[in-house]
Design an enzyme around this catalytic site. Structure first.
Site, PDB file in Angstrom:
ATOM      1  N   LEU A 157     -10.272  52.494  -7.936  1.00  0.00           N
ATOM      2  CA  LEU A 157      -9.349  52.201  -7.941  1.00  0.00           C
ATOM      3  C   LEU A 157      -9.222  51.033  -8.902  1.00  0.00           C
ATOM      4  O   LEU A 157      -7.671  50.929  -8.948  1.00  0.00           O
ATOM      5  CB  LEU A 157      -9.555  52.422  -6.336  1.00  0.00           C
ATOM      6  CG  LEU A 157      -9.238  52.906  -6.190  1.00  0.00           C
ATOM      7  CD1 LEU A 157      -8.835  52.817  -4.104  1.00  0.00           C
ATOM      8  CD2 LEU A 157      -7.479  53.414  -6.004  1.00  0.00           C
ATOM      9  N   ALA A 158      -9.957  50.148  -8.419  1.00  0.00           N
ATOM     10  CA  ALA A 158      -9.455  48.521  -9.177  1.00  0.00           C
ATOM     11  C   ALA A 158      -9.461  48.923 -11.014  1.00  0.00           C
ATOM     12  O   ALA A 158      -7.832  48.438 -10.966  1.00  0.00           O
ATOM     13  CB  ALA A 158     -10.703  47.540  -9.745  1.00  0.00           C
ATOM     14  N   SER A 163     -15.014  58.262  -8.613  1.00  0.00           N
ATOM     15  CA  SER A 163     -15.894  57.427  -7.987  1.00  0.00           C
ATOM     16  C   SER A 163     -16.437  56.862  -7.085  1.00  0.00           C
ATOM     17  O   SER A 163     -15.600  57.244  -6.223  1.00  0.00           O
ATOM     18  CB  SER A 163     -15.024  56.439  -8.863  1.00  0.00           C
ATOM     19  OG  SER A 163     -14.304  56.254 -10.216  1.00  0.00           O
ATOM     20  N   HIS A 164     -16.587  55.729  -6.738  1.00  0.00           N
ATOM     21  CA  HIS A 164     -17.390  55.352  -6.025  1.00  0.00           C
ATOM     22  C   HIS A 164     -16.068  54.746  -4.908  1.00  0.00           C
ATOM     23  O   HIS A 164     -16.366  55.399  -3.508  1.00  0.00           O
ATOM     24  CB  HIS A 164     -18.295  54.421  -4.961  1.00  0.00           C
ATOM     25  CG  HIS A 164     -18.780  53.611  -4.059  1.00  0.00           C
ATOM     26  ND1 HIS A 164     -19.406  54.915  -3.522  1.00  0.00           N
ATOM     27  CD2 HIS A 164     -19.176  52.778  -3.325  1.00  0.00           C
ATOM     28  CE1 HIS A 164     -19.955  54.822  -2.531  1.00  0.00           C
ATOM     29  NE2 HIS A 164     -19.937  53.416  -2.374  1.00  0.00           N
ATOM     30  N   SER A 165     -14.721  54.630  -4.847  1.00  0.00           N
ATOM     31  CA  SER A 165     -14.051  54.252  -4.521  1.00  0.00           C
ATOM     32  C   SER A 165     -13.340  55.619  -3.410  1.00  0.00           C
ATOM     33  O   SER A 165     -13.090  55.021  -2.217  1.00  0.00           O
ATOM     34  CB  SER A 165     -12.974  53.948  -4.910  1.00  0.00           C
ATOM     35  OG  SER A 165     -12.497  53.037  -5.957  1.00  0.00           O
ATOM     36  N   HIS A 196     -25.721  47.362   5.928  1.00  0.00           N
ATOM     37  CA  HIS A 196     -25.564  47.890   7.149  1.00  0.00           C
ATOM     38  C   HIS A 196     -26.253  48.306   7.880  1.00  0.00           C
ATOM     39  O   HIS A 196     -27.660  48.696   7.599  1.00  0.00           O
ATOM     40  CB  HIS A 196     -24.411  48.603   6.492  1.00  0.00           C
ATOM     41  CG  HIS A 196     -23.460  49.763   8.143  1.00  0.00           C
ATOM     42  ND1 HIS A 196     -24.416  50.148   9.098  1.00  0.00           N
ATOM     43  CD2 HIS A 196     -22.469  49.719   8.373  1.00  0.00           C
ATOM     44  CE1 HIS A 196     -23.193  51.168   9.316  1.00  0.00           C
ATOM     45  NE2 HIS A 196     -22.154  49.983   9.556  1.00  0.00           N
ATOM     46  N   ARG A 220     -22.424  52.841  18.170  1.00  0.00           N
ATOM     47  CA  ARG A 220     -23.711  52.356  18.676  1.00  0.00           C
ATOM     48  C   ARG A 220     -22.574  51.387  19.843  1.00  0.00           C
ATOM     49  O   ARG A 220     -22.856  51.085  21.233  1.00  0.00           O
ATOM     50  CB  ARG A 220     -24.037  50.526  18.178  1.00  0.00           C
ATOM     51  CG  ARG A 220     -25.644  51.278  17.621  1.00  0.00           C
ATOM     52  CD  ARG A 220     -25.707  49.639  16.645  1.00  0.00           C
ATOM     53  NE  ARG A 220     -25.334  50.234  15.346  1.00  0.00           N
ATOM     54  CZ  ARG A 220     -24.842  49.198  14.972  1.00  0.00           C
ATOM     55  NH1 ARG A 220     -24.752  47.144  15.302  1.00  0.00           N
ATOM     56  NH2 ARG A 220     -24.117  48.783  13.732  1.00  0.00           N
TER      57      ARG A 220
END
Lengths: 248, 609
Positions: free
Chosen positions: B15-16, B42-44, B257, B273
Site C-alpha cells: 500500500l505505501a 503484499s502483506h497489506s 500479540h 478474550r
C-alpha cells in the site's frame, strides 16, 4: 500413531540446462496440526534446500501458494495433512508459466488481465479533497465486497476446460473482476463498453459452463452466478448489436 | 546485465509503495515498483481490521475530530512519537479515506436506525442517524476514544490494496514482481538506485532512479514466531543499513500479540478474550488471574503477552514439536456464539488447525506482530543520510507510532504517509537531477555478483543457512522478546555477534541455479542478523520501559533520560551498530502523561537537571 507421509513432488528448473522434469520423493513424519506450509518448509530445511515453492501470508489471504494437491488445485497453506492419505502428490498449477518446481508466475497473467478488463472505476469526476464522500448504499457496498474477495490464486483458471484450449481466455477470475465493476454504481461504463471487453470467445462466450472454477475456488466465490449474469447481459448486448438501428 | 532507468523506483509494491508511486505517476513521472511477490499479494492485503480516520459519521464516532485522533495516537505511542508527524497523519487521514472511496474501495456505510453491539461481553444499543446514511461508517478498536476505524467487512487491507493496484494499472505504473533488492547504489551522498536479483531467473539487474523509495513493510521474520507474511524479512531496511550512512530509528520497539496460533502463527482476535475466553497452562490451570487479579485476560496486549511468556518460562507451557505454547479456551462460549460472533476464529481453527474450538483448546503463544522501527525519515519521508532516498509505511520510522502502535493506525499510515510522501517525492523530482557514474554502478553490481559466486562455491565456509538462521531465532526470542533485562540482552547481543560471523561463512548445499530459494536466504541472512543486533543492542542500551519495550530491571518509563529516539547506523565491517539519539519530537502539543493502562512508574522529564 504418527504417520510417515510420502510426498511425490514435481521437479524442474527451467534455468538449469541439466534439469529435466521428474518427480522426487520425500518422507516426513507427520506432526500435530501439520499443513502443507509446514511440511514443505521442513522438506526444504531438512532435505532439499533448493526446492522451489511459494508462500506469502500463509493464512489463506494472499493466494500465493496455490498448487495441485493430489490432482486438485487448492491453497497449500490451509491444506491439512490429516485430511490427505499418506501418499501426497504435489504439482505446480498448470496454465501459468513455470518458475521452477511448484512455483509458477501468476503475477504477469493477472496484471495483464487487469489491463484487459480495464480494472478500475471509470468516472469523469475529479476527487475533491474538501467535499464529503459520495454516499453509497451499504448493501451495495457489501455486494461489491463479495466479488472483490477474489485473491488471484489462479485455481479457477488452472481448473478451467476453456483455459486449457484457449490461453487468451479471461477465465472466471477475469470475468468476476468485470462483474464487480458492472455492479459498482461509481463505474460509468455502459453495457456496450463492457461488451467490447468480454463479448467474445476470449471472454464470456468462451465459457463452456463446466463450472470447475466454482468447485475449486478457495474463497467460495459465487462464480457460477456471475458467469450466468454476465452471459445473460452480454447476450442481450450482442443481440442489440445485430440490430443496426440499436447500435451506437 | 540488464539495466533499467526510471524517475522513481519504489522498492516494495504494497500500500505505501503503490500510494507513493501513484502520486508520482499522476504527476507525469516514470515509475517502477519492485516487489518480492505480485503486488496484490503484499502483506497489506492481510490486514483485516481497518483504517483509523476521524470522519465522525457513525453514532459512536460522533464528536470525533483529528484532535481526538491525535491525542489517542500520542498516548498510544507512550509519548515516543514525533507529534508533528502524528498531527499531519490525523489531519490527512479523512481525506485519504474519501479519496479511496472515490477510487473504488467498497467501504461499509452508515445504515440508519437502531442496532445492537457487544462491549466486554455485554449487549448495548445504538441508533444511527438518518442524515448520515450512506457515508463511510466505522468500528471500535482498542485504545481509541471514538469508533473511528473505517473498514470493509473483514477484508479492509485486501480491498484497499486491490483498489490501489487498480489505480496503479490505470496510471501505467510498472510493477516488476518476483524481484529482490540486494543493495542500494549510492556515492555516500546521493542514492542512485539499486542492484536486484530476479526471483524468476536468478539474474542480477540494475535499476537507476532519481528517487528511490523503501516501502518493504515490517521485518517481523527475524523472529521465529511472527504474524507477518514470510516475505517480511526486512530487505529494505537491510539495504538502507548497509549504506553505513542511513540510520534505522527505534529498532527496539517491537510489538507482540498474545494469541498467535501454534504452529503457523496466524492471529486469532483479541475478541476471544473480550467475549470471555480464558488462557490455560499445561495443567489446564487459568493463570492470568494469579498475575492480574482485576483484569485477568483483559489486560492490555503487551501486559498479557508478558505474563504468558513469564508463565512459560516457569516451565508451565505445553510442550509441542513446534516449541512450548499455552491454551486459549473458548469452549464455554458455545457453538452459536462461535459461529456468529467469532466466525473468523472458528474458521481459522477449522481451516488451519483442523480443530473445533467448541470442543478443543486452541494452542496459542505470544507472537511478533508489528515493527515500529524502520528507516528513519523526516516528516517529508526523506531518509536521513542520503539525498534521493525516501521511505514510507511500516518500513519507515516516520514516527507517528513511537513505542506502541494503535490498531487501525498502521494500515491508515500506509495510505496517508503514501499520499504525503508522494507529494514530497514529486516536488523533489521536479527540482533535482542526478548523473550516474558508470564505474560506481559497476562496482556495486560486481560486489553482489561476487557474493553470489562465493556462496555457490563455498568460498567462505560451509555453514548451513537454516542452522544459522535458527541460531538467530533462538537468540532473539530469548533475549529481545517480550520481556527484556540486561543479563539476557547482553547474552543475546554476544550470541548474535557470533551468529553474524557464521552468517558470513555460509556455503550452499544446493546448486544455486535459477530462482534458488537457498541462495535468496543466504544473501539476506547476514543483513537480517544485523537488524537483530540493532534491535538487541538498542534494547540493551534503553534502560527504561516504554510502550512495547519492557525492561524487567527498569520497569519505570524514564522521561528524564529517555525521551529520545534511537538511531542505529552500521559502519562497514563493524561488529555492532553505532547508536545515536535524537529528541522524539521537536514540537510538543501534548506534554508526556499517563498512558492509561499497564501501570508502571514514570520518571518525569522535569527532574532533568
Amino acid at each position: 500413531m504418527a504417520r510417515n507421509l510420502t510426498f511425490s513432488i514435481f521437479r524442474y528448473n527451467p534455468q538449469d540446462p541439466i534439469s529435466v522434469p521428474h518427480t522426487d520423493t520425500f518422507v516426513l513424519d507427520e506432526t500435530n496440526h501439520m499443513t502443507l506450509f509446514i511440511a514443505l518448509n521442513r522438506i526444504r530445511e531438512e532435505q532439499d534446500p533448493g526446492l522451489q515453492f511459494d508462500f506469502c501470508c500463509r493464512a489463506g489471504i494472499c493466494g500465493a501458494c496455490a498448487m495441485v494437491v493430489n490432482g486438485r488445485p487448492g491453497l497449500a497453506c490451509h491444506t491439512k495433512t490429516k485430511d490427505l492419505p499418506d501418499a501426497i502428490t504435489l504439482m505446480p498449477l498448470p496454465f501459468f508459466t513455470l518458475v521452477g518446481d511448484l512455483s509458477v508466475d501468476t503475477g504477469t497473467w493477472f496484471r495483464n488481465m487487469a489491463q484487459r478488463v480495464r480494472s478500475w472505476v471509470h468516472t469523469d469526476k475529479d476527487f475533491d479533497p474538501k467535499a464529503l464522500e459520495e454516499r453509497m448504499d451499504n448493501a451495495v457496498a457489501e455486494e461489491i465486497y463479495e466479488l472483490e474477495r477474489c485473491i488471484e490464486c489462479g485455481c479457477c483458471v488452472a481448473a478451467c476446460g476453456t483455459a486449457i484450449m484457449r490461453p487468451d481466455f479471461l477465465g472466471a477470475a477475469g470475468l468476476n473482476r468485470l462483474a464487480r465493476f458492472v455492479l459498482d454504481p461509481r463505474d460509468k461504463r455502459t453495457e456496450q463498453d463492457y461488451f467490447d471487453i468480454v463479448g467474445n470467445d476470449q471472454g464470456i462466450f468462451g465459457c463452456m459452463g463446466l463450472l470447475a472454477c466454482e468447485d475449486v475456488c478457495p474463497k467460495h466465490l459465487p462464480l457460477q452466478d456471475q458467469l450466468g449474469m454476465l452471459r445473460w447481459k452480454m447476450g442481450w448486448a450482442g443481440i442489440m448489436n445485430l440490430l443496426p438501428w440499436k447500435r451506437k | 546485465m540488464q539495466t533499467f532507468q526510471t524517475d522513481l523506483l519504489c522498492i516494495g509494491a504494497g500500500l505505501a509503495g503503490e500510494r507513493v508511486a501513484i502520486e508520482a505517476a499522476a504527476a507525469g513521472f516514470d515509475v517502477t515498483c519492485l516487489s518480492l511477490v505480485p503486488a496484490r499479494r503484499s502483506h497489506s492485503s492481510a490486514a483485516q481490521g481497518g483504517m483509523q480516520a476521524a470522519l465522525g459519521n457513525c453514532a459512536m464516532g460522533e464528536g470525533d475530530s483529528p484532535d481526538v485522533h491525535f491525542e489517542d495516537t500520542v498516548k498510544g505511542s507512550d509519548w515516543g512519537c514525533d507529534q508533528e508527524v502524528a498531527r499531519l497523519f490525523c489531519d490527512n487521514a479523512p481525506i485519504a479515506m474519501r479519496q479511496l472511496a472515490a477510487w473504488g474501495v467498497p467501504w461499509n456505510r452508515v445504515v440508519p436506525g437502531k442496532s445492537t453491539y457487544f462491549k466486554g461481553g455485554k449487549l448495548f444499543e445504538k441508533e444511527e442517524k438518518q442524515e448520515k446514511e450512506g457515508l463511510i461508517t466505522a468500528r471500535a478498536f482498542g485504545g481509541t476514544a471514538k469508533w473511528r476505524t473505517c473498514y470493509t467487512s473483514d477484508g479492509t487491507g485486501h480491498t484497499v490494496l486491490y483498489t490501489m493496484d487498480n489505480r496503479a494499472v490505470q496510471l501505467g505504473v510498472a510493477v516488476h514482481d518476483k524481484i529482490e533488492a540486494l543493495s542500494l547504489i549510492h556515492d555516500g551522498e546521493n542514492c542512485l538506485g539499486a542492484v536486484v536479483r530476479c526471483l524468476k531467473t536468478g539474474e542480477l539487474r540494475v535499476y537507476l532512479a532519481r528517487v528511490t523509495l523503501i516501502a518493504t513493510g515490517g521485518f517481523g521474520r527475524i523472529y521465529r514466531e511472527s504474524t507477518n507474511a514470510v516475505i517480511n524479512d526486512g530487505g529494505g531496511l537491510i539495504i538502507a543499513l548497509d549504506t553505513g550512512v542511513v540510520p534505522l530509528g527505534n529498532m527496539e520497539a517491537v510489538q507482540f500479540h498474545p494469541t498467535g496460533i501454534v504452529p503457523t502463527d496466524i492471529l486469532v482476535t483479541e475478541g476471544c478474550r473480550g467475549d470471555g475466553g480464558t488462557l490455560l497452562d499445561k495443567n489446564e490451570h487459568r493463570f492470568m488471574p494469579d498475575y492480574e487479579p482485576d483484569k485477568a485476560e483483559l489486560a492490555s496486549r503487551d501486559v498479557v503477552s508478558r505474563w504468558m511468556t513469564h508463565h512459560m518460562r516457569q516451565g508451565l507451557g505445553v510442550p509441542s514439536p513446534y516449541g512450548d505454547h499455552l491454551w486459549l479456551d473458548i469452549r464455554h462460549l458455545g457453538c452459536h456464539h462461535l459461529a456468529t460472533k467469532l466466525r473468523e476464529v472458528d474458521e481459522i481453527c477449522k481451516n488451519f488447525l483442523g480443530i473445533d474450538p467448541a470442543v478443543n483448546l486452541i494452542p496459542v503463544r505470544p507472537t511478533q506482530h508489528y515493527s515500529m522501527g524502520g528507516v528513519r525519515t523526516d516528516k517529508d519521508g526523506l531518509a536521513y543520510g542520503l539525498k534521493g532516498l525516501f521511505s514510507a509505511g511500516e518500513a519507515a520510522c516516520w514516527d507517528m507510532h513511537g513505542f506502541n502502535r494503535l490498531g487501525g493506525n498502521s494500515l491508515a499510515e500506509t495510505v496517508v504517509a503514501g499520499m504525503i510522501v508522494g507529494a514530497k517525492v514529486v516536488e523533489y523530482l521536479r527540482n533535482h537531477q542526478v548523473s550516474y557514474p558508470t564505474g560506481l554502478i559497476r562496482d556495486f553490481a560486481a560486489q553482489q555478483q561476487d557474493r553470489t559466486k562465493r556462496l555457490i562455491s563455498k568460498a567462505d565456509g560451509k555453514e548451513n543457512v537454516f542452522t544459522v538462521r535458527n541460531a538467530m531465532y533462538d537468540a532473539l526470542m530469548h533475549g529481545a522478546g517480550i520481556f527484556r533485562n540486561a543479563k539476557d540482552l547482553e547474552a543475546c547481543v554476544q550470541t548474535l555477534q557470533e551468529v553474524h560471523e557464521r552468517a558470513n561463512k555460509i556455503g550452499l548445499r544446493s546448486n544455486g541455479r535459477g530462482a534458488n530459494p537457498e541462495l535468496a536466504l543466504a544473501l539476506r541472512l547476514p543483513g537480517m542478523v544485523r537488524l537483530a543486533l540493532c534491535v538487541a543492542q538498542g534494547a540493551l542500551q534503553r534502560t527504561e520501559s516504554r510502550g512495547s519495550h519492557a525492561r524487567e530491571d527498569y520497569p519505570e518509563r524514564n522521561d528524564r533520560d529517555w525521551l529520545v529516539r534511537t538511531l542505529a547506523t552500521w559502519q562497514p565491517g563493524a561488529p555492532l551498530p553505532t547508536l545515536n539519539y535524537e529528541p522524539v519530537s521537536q514540537v510538543w502539543s501534548i506534554p508526556p502523561g499517563e498512558r492509561g493502562y499497564g501501570g508502571g512508574k514514570i520518571i518525569p522529564a522535569e527532574t532533568k537537571e
